[in-house]
Scaffold this motif. Sequence first.
Motif, short mmCIF file in Angstrom:
data_model
loop_
_atom_site.label_atom_id
_atom_site.label_comp_id
_atom_site.label_asym_id
_atom_site.label_seq_id
_atom_site.Cartn_x
_atom_site.Cartn_y
_atom_site.Cartn_z
N LYS A 2 42.22 62.90 41.36
CA LYS A 2 42.15 61.45 41.21
C LYS A 2 42.99 60.78 42.28
O LYS A 2 44.09 61.21 42.58
CB LYS A 2 42.65 61.02 39.83
N ASP A 227 45.42 56.81 34.77
CA ASP A 227 44.27 56.64 33.87
C ASP A 227 44.27 57.68 32.75
O ASP A 227 43.21 58.12 32.31
CB ASP A 227 42.94 56.73 34.64
N GLU A 244 41.80 62.20 30.36
CA GLU A 244 41.37 61.16 31.27
C GLU A 244 40.67 60.05 30.47
O GLU A 244 39.78 60.30 29.67
CB GLU A 244 40.38 61.75 32.29
N GLY A 246 39.58 57.14 32.24
CA GLY A 246 38.68 56.46 33.16
C GLY A 246 37.28 57.01 33.08
O GLY A 246 37.03 58.10 32.57
N GLU A 247 36.34 56.24 33.59
CA GLU A 247 34.94 56.66 33.57
C GLU A 247 34.65 57.68 34.67
O GLU A 247 33.75 58.52 34.52
CB GLU A 247 34.04 55.43 33.74
N GLU A 253 41.10 53.64 38.17
CA GLU A 253 40.50 52.54 37.42
C GLU A 253 41.52 51.63 36.75
O GLU A 253 41.17 50.57 36.23
CB GLU A 253 39.51 53.09 36.39
N VAL A 255 43.87 51.96 33.92
CA VAL A 255 43.68 51.86 32.47
C VAL A 255 45.00 51.47 31.80
O VAL A 255 46.04 52.09 32.02
CB VAL A 255 43.16 53.18 31.88
N ALA A 269 40.21 49.14 31.44
CA ALA A 269 40.19 49.69 32.80
C ALA A 269 40.07 48.51 33.75
O ALA A 269 38.97 48.07 34.10
CB ALA A 269 39.04 50.67 32.98
N ALA A 272 38.17 48.74 37.18
CA ALA A 272 36.74 49.01 37.03
C ALA A 272 36.03 47.94 36.21
O ALA A 272 34.80 47.91 36.16
CB ALA A 272 36.53 50.38 36.39
N ARG A 276 37.26 50.85 27.50
CA ARG A 276 36.99 52.25 27.12
C ARG A 276 37.53 52.50 25.72
O ARG A 276 38.47 51.83 25.26
CB ARG A 276 37.63 53.20 28.13
N THR A 293 32.34 53.95 26.98
CA THR A 293 32.50 52.61 27.53
C THR A 293 31.95 51.60 26.54
O THR A 293 30.80 51.69 26.12
CB THR A 293 31.79 52.48 28.88
#
Length: 607
Positions: A2, A227, A244, A246-247, A253, A255, A269, A272, A276, A293
Amino acid sequence: MKRTLSGAALAPVLALSSALLLTLVWGCEGPAEAPPPAEPGVFDHPQALLFVDGLLVVANSGFRHGGPDAWAPGSLTVLDPTTGAVRARIPTSRPNPQALRRHGDWLYVVDTGPLDLGDAPQAGGEGAIDIFHVAGLAEGRAPATTHILPPAPADRRLGAPVDLAVRGERVVITSAVADIAWVLDRARGAWARGPADPIRLGDEVSLGLGAVRPWAGGFALVDFNADRLHLLGPTGIPSGCAIELGEHPDVFEGVGAPVVAGATLYALASHAGLIRAVELDDLADDCAAPVRTVARGLGQVPNDMALHDGRLFVVASGDNAVRAYDPADGRRTGEWLLPVNSNPFSVAFDGRTMAVSEWAAHGVSLFDLDTGAVRRVAPAPDPGAPDGGLPPPASDPMGTPSPADVVVDAPAVDGPFADPERAVNGVRGAGAGAGGTDVFSLPPDGRLTLRWSERVVRDGPGIDFVVFENPFRHGGGVFFDPLIVELSADGERWFTWPHRLLPGDGATEDPSLWQGFAGLTPVWLHAEDNPVDPFGPAAGGDGFDLSALPDAGEAGRIRREGFRFIRLVSAAGRADPQTGAAFPSHPVSDGPDIDGVYGRWFDDDPR
């Protein structure tokens, strides 16, 4: 691996940083061209706020723009929300109060202290946890207890408390600059894991910005920079479970702002533009649970989130707005606008009253959720600027939505959707499950240019224009034809709205990967059958905010002066600058279908 924020990049997201906040205050322009910011009065760069037994408590960060005196002394403003009368102004023991948490008869205040916001952010001095007795707030009583958190002499990242959560006899405190935590034992009034031996969430100390919430199984700690969600046990000790949130695991992102409802954790997030969610009970069993999401497209600089009356409220600081979302389906269910350049920071609720702090305007807005009425508590107003010292809009203060009504240029096409006038005769969407048919169909490599009659679309509060295409949902995805948006003040010099296709599988089914494009969101607005506000959550479409544009070149000119022309270009006919190949399109796509474009804020066209 990441891509996390570097030290220089983390500073802007602290909201205690000059970089982001100057960007928000000036709308990406330098101070020389911007109106002067409001001066502190009742509040001083307010951030966190909390209703306590009929009173509203507001934390004043006292931020100053750079230099050795970057923070004035911190304080709490205590006011009566029904009248706006100030009951007390209470100094905090250290500068920069960041978080307010109530537990029983006690109010916990996290004083981050000064920060050194250089390339490697670190504590610039002592932080502290002030504990106030709730009964003494209206009288302005000092904290009953203060626990000091000095930075470690050998590593000044090991300091700067920013958030806390209370569960039973344990208080877990996170850092603004490192992936660490401290634990306070309430029963003994002493550190269980204090400045000398903080909890480390990784093998080595890394840049971090932690937010923590209690839940039935212990504590849930979210690290903005990584994230990641860490589960801590009831005593505050990490359980070993970290996932994690994040997407996209390889993309930063941002978070944070977690909210726990039962066993569900929601998180924002911010980079982004997503909400989430994950089920904590499932994680507690074997540290494996799907992260879903809930909502997308949250606007510019989503900064805070709260759950109230079954809805998730998101503060979009860059849009000067608060928006509500249904956690079940991600549908936007409400929007409340703040003054231009006020940069809302945080939100709190007391029944049907919503309070929003205005960081740049040194104010607080109080909204009645039933009637929509709003009352501001702010510095003494300037007679020349009646809205708390902020400049009023140049014209059209109500922001009356109007569609683009002139076709400037359109390709010749065949078939039942070949009339370009259908792109300017009103929007007639068909909802989430079907595409509208009162549309003009572009070929896969086509473009359509529209304008407004004798009007200039300009920058105003929140979203400035919305593009309506006809995407629809099916099975597990969305059928959509992405559009690239281009704007021009004169029809000759054009600016292309920044856009990017994120890496990931299913690019032709997942609109969340297409950042800065139009043609992604289904349309519910219908001129006859569902004539809702085109800029409201029930309309659909894809909104754009001119305040997000950079200052340089044609983009800066458009943000300052507005635009007359909009050109919608089929993304399938353009190359992705990241790969050099054409943007992908669905195998059965034959090009975008344009239903219309609405602007909200206008000046008369002098030409």
